[in-house]
Motif scaffolding. Sequence first.
Motif, mmCIF file in Angstrom:
data_model
loop_
_atom_site.group_PDB
_atom_site.id
_atom_site.type_symbol
_atom_site.label_atom_id
_atom_site.label_comp_id
_atom_site.label_asym_id
_atom_site.label_seq_id
_atom_site.Cartn_x
_atom_site.Cartn_y
_atom_site.Cartn_z
ATOM 1 N N SER A 101 -11.143 -1.314 -7.785
ATOM 2 C CA SER A 101 -10.063 -0.348 -7.985
ATOM 3 C C SER A 101 -8.823 -1.053 -8.504
ATOM 4 O O SER A 101 -8.240 -1.893 -7.811
ATOM 5 N N ARG A 102 -8.408 -0.689 -9.708
ATOM 6 C CA ARG A 102 -7.176 -1.268 -10.249
ATOM 7 C C ARG A 102 -5.971 -0.869 -9.409
ATOM 8 O O ARG A 102 -5.067 -1.673 -9.170
ATOM 9 N N ALA A 103 -5.942 0.391 -8.968
ATOM 10 C CA ALA A 103 -4.793 0.870 -8.197
ATOM 11 C C ALA A 103 -4.691 0.146 -6.861
ATOM 12 O O ALA A 103 -3.603 -0.268 -6.447
ATOM 13 N N ALA A 104 -5.816 0.001 -6.171
ATOM 14 C CA ALA A 104 -5.795 -0.688 -4.881
ATOM 15 C C ALA A 104 -5.444 -2.157 -5.047
ATOM 16 O O ALA A 104 -4.712 -2.728 -4.230
ATOM 17 N N GLU A 105 -5.948 -2.789 -6.099
ATOM 18 C CA GLU A 105 -5.641 -4.200 -6.321
ATOM 19 C C GLU A 105 -4.173 -4.401 -6.683
ATOM 20 O O GLU A 105 -3.551 -5.384 -6.273
ATOM 21 N N ALA A 106 -3.600 -3.467 -7.448
ATOM 22 C CA ALA A 106 -2.173 -3.563 -7.765
ATOM 23 C C ALA A 106 -1.332 -3.412 -6.497
ATOM 24 O O ALA A 106 -0.327 -4.115 -6.311
ATOM 25 N N TYR A 107 -1.755 -2.511 -5.641
ATOM 26 C CA TYR A 107 -1.059 -2.296 -4.362
ATOM 27 C C TYR A 107 -1.160 -3.557 -3.502
ATOM 28 O O TYR A 107 -0.169 -4.046 -2.941
ATOM 29 N N ARG A 108 -2.383 -4.099 -3.400
ATOM 30 C CA ARG A 108 -2.576 -5.314 -2.619
ATOM 31 C C ARG A 108 -1.728 -6.463 -3.159
ATOM 32 O O ARG A 108 -1.102 -7.195 -2.388
ATOM 33 N N ALA A 109 -1.686 -6.611 -4.471
ATOM 34 C CA ALA A 109 -0.916 -7.697 -5.075
ATOM 35 C C ALA A 109 0.572 -7.554 -4.770
ATOM 36 O O ALA A 109 1.267 -8.546 -4.537
ATOM 37 N N ARG A 110 1.057 -6.318 -4.761
ATOM 38 C CA ARG A 110 2.473 -6.115 -4.457
ATOM 39 C C ARG A 110 2.777 -6.459 -3.001
ATOM 40 O O ARG A 110 3.824 -7.044 -2.701
ATOM 41 N N ILE A 111 1.873 -6.112 -2.101
ATOM 42 C CA ILE A 111 2.066 -6.468 -0.697
ATOM 43 C C ILE A 111 2.026 -7.984 -0.528
ATOM 44 O O ILE A 111 2.833 -8.562 0.212
ATOM 45 N N ASP A 112 1.118 -8.647 -1.223
ATOM 46 C CA ASP A 112 1.052 -10.103 -1.148
ATOM 47 C C ASP A 112 2.334 -10.739 -1.668
ATOM 48 O O ASP A 112 2.799 -11.748 -1.136
ATOM 49 N N ALA A 113 2.922 -10.151 -2.703
ATOM 50 C CA ALA A 113 4.195 -10.655 -3.214
ATOM 51 C C ALA A 113 5.306 -10.439 -2.188
ATOM 52 O O ALA A 113 6.179 -11.297 -2.000
#
Length: 229
Positions: A101-113
């Motif tokens: 999921s691109r949307a879930a991965e983008a969300y995860r990446a933002r949380i990691d940031a």
Amino acid sequence: MDHQPQPALSDAMREGSRLEHEEAEASPFVSDLVGGRARPAQYAAYLRRLRVVYAALEDAVRDRREHPAVAGVHDDALARTDALEADLAHWAPGREPAVASRAAEAYRARIDAARLRPHLLVAHHYTRYLGDLSGGRVLAQALRREYADQGLDSAGLAFYDFPEIPKPVPYKRDYRDRLDALPLSDADRAEVVEEVRRAFRLNRDLFAEVADPHVDAETDAELSGALDR
């Protein structure tokens, strides 16, 4: 010159993200979910994406729980990852929870940031958990009504159940008080408000992805059969 007092942080977060919040709530998927039109495969796809988000959020919050801003809101009673896995066992039995999921991965990446600037984690914590304690009950009622023949009183809705928070209204009030007491600079406050806006946009993107009529379409028959058993 007199300076106007700043609004409480909880008010600034709510008012500053009102447009993004309304746009997320207006998602076709949310409308379908509340209206009982969402397919089981879509709901399972939604849960798999939420699992990515919550695994990242809860890992980041645990990692940074001693940071003053994160410590102010952290509460193990809010954790949702185990509940999501229990629900996935009902809605997608036998299927791996992993999802492309691109949307879930983008969300995860933002949380990691945000983990690197922990006051920003507060924005994601607020956006997800207060939403779960508020609108989550509406979604649970809709699912229970639409799938009344699938035993949802005993399984499949763990995500919306907070056994350690029997009274959400006073809890949410206390949560907002804790937000307002966070030791943040004016610049940090502004960044938190902006991050709430971003979090709602990330949720909107996730809803849009799940609203795609082809999402996990090949699993419809499989899930329907499993849920009927």
